[in-house]
Scaffold this active site. Sequence first.
Site, mmCIF file in Angstrom:
data_model
loop_
_atom_site.group_PDB
_atom_site.id
_atom_site.type_symbol
_atom_site.label_atom_id
_atom_site.label_comp_id
_atom_site.label_asym_id
_atom_site.label_seq_id
_atom_site.Cartn_x
_atom_site.Cartn_y
_atom_site.Cartn_z
ATOM 1 N N HIS A 179 0.888 -1.245 -0.076
ATOM 2 C CA HIS A 179 -0.073 0.040 0.075
ATOM 3 C C HIS A 179 0.935 1.226 0.204
ATOM 4 C CE1 HIS A 179 -3.263 2.688 0.393
ATOM 5 N NE2 HIS A 179 -3.854 2.042 1.295
ATOM 6 N N HIS A 182 -2.687 7.073 -0.715
ATOM 7 C CA HIS A 182 -3.678 7.592 0.112
ATOM 8 C C HIS A 182 -3.064 8.475 1.431
ATOM 9 C CE1 HIS A 182 -6.996 4.597 -1.339
ATOM 10 N NE2 HIS A 182 -6.370 5.520 -2.366
ATOM 11 N N TYR A 184 -0.476 7.471 3.122
ATOM 12 C CA TYR A 184 0.146 6.581 4.265
ATOM 13 C C TYR A 184 1.621 6.837 4.304
ATOM 14 C CZ TYR A 184 -4.667 4.963 5.012
ATOM 15 O OH TYR A 184 -5.946 5.192 5.451
#
Length: 371
Positions: A179, A182, A184
């Site tokens: 991931h 977004h 992060y």
Amino acid sequence: MKANLLSPACLGSMTLSNRVVMAPMTRARTTQPGNVPNALMARYYQQRASAGLIITEGAPVSAAARGYSLTPGIYQQAHIDGWRLITEAIHQQGGKVFVQLWHVGRRGHSRISGAQPLAPSALKVADKVYGPLGDGGFGMIETQVPKAMDRHDIERTQQEFVQATRNAMEANFDGVEIHGAHGYLFDSFMRMSSNKRDDDYGGSQQNRIRMLVETTQRVVNAVGADKVGVRISPHLLEKGGHRDPEMADLTIKLLQALEPLGLAYVHFSENPSNDESAPNEFRCKVRQVFSGQVMLAGGHTDHSAQSIIEQGLVDFVAFGTAFISNPDLVERFSHNWPLATLTEQASQQFYGGDDKGYCDYPSYQASIVTY
């Protein structure tokens, strides 16, 4: 012959039954204590296993990586055993599944992770995360100022992704998705507004992509490139609607750096709540520098998904909220059946709770009442 949303396709070493992907969505249904995946989650994912590929909700790679309560870990034996229930349930239906490996970076709180959040720089993000409230329940709490990561933190975090990948293989996943989107951890390393470092991980675009490239290389070394995908969101608008003017160019540099690894795919996330769609000019440039498969998520219908696949701009389209209320989404697409829509009450059941708003959505055929 033009590619079709519902036709089989190769992804890495796998053949998928269609090009419909279930996008990763946090649902916060783990068993407590321990944030352990469970049989309820297995039922939820099994209901949706007709997707060509399921990408699970984000799984923190360590306690320190955690930024939302009740999310399933991938760093303890109990997590591995719980996830194995889920992978077996999906495989029994002929489905394929990647686990999304997650580090929230500065979008966290010590009441959730037990430690000060980590980030490239000690810059707080104005945001709220799902965590414990003073009354013993859960709700949205303000993020904390993070610690600027030192070299030891960077090394340890990269190793946590490697170990989480090994744990995923033990749990019988078909692969992992890193991931990098977004806001992060990896995304915050890439953006100028959140990365003020003056070492090898800050400053130039090449330095700002280093954290994600190095981590991806280590994960590939551990499991093989055909089992690794990366999710990014270069067209994410930052708080206040600001746009990072370098993100498009930086993303092309990132893809050029990832190209030699031979990844299974790169996954672009667009249009959540504060995004904008990428222009076709950007999508064409992606195709020029990255020869791997391209996946796109972002509020698409079956018709818009088919169109963008036919144009050759992407290979797979991921669907998020449509899969919540339509466990049989692929069947609805293939038969042109109407989709069930989410009610306002249903949106209150996204995070936490039991099977209500989770496993109780009927298939289209089951929802038809015969008189």
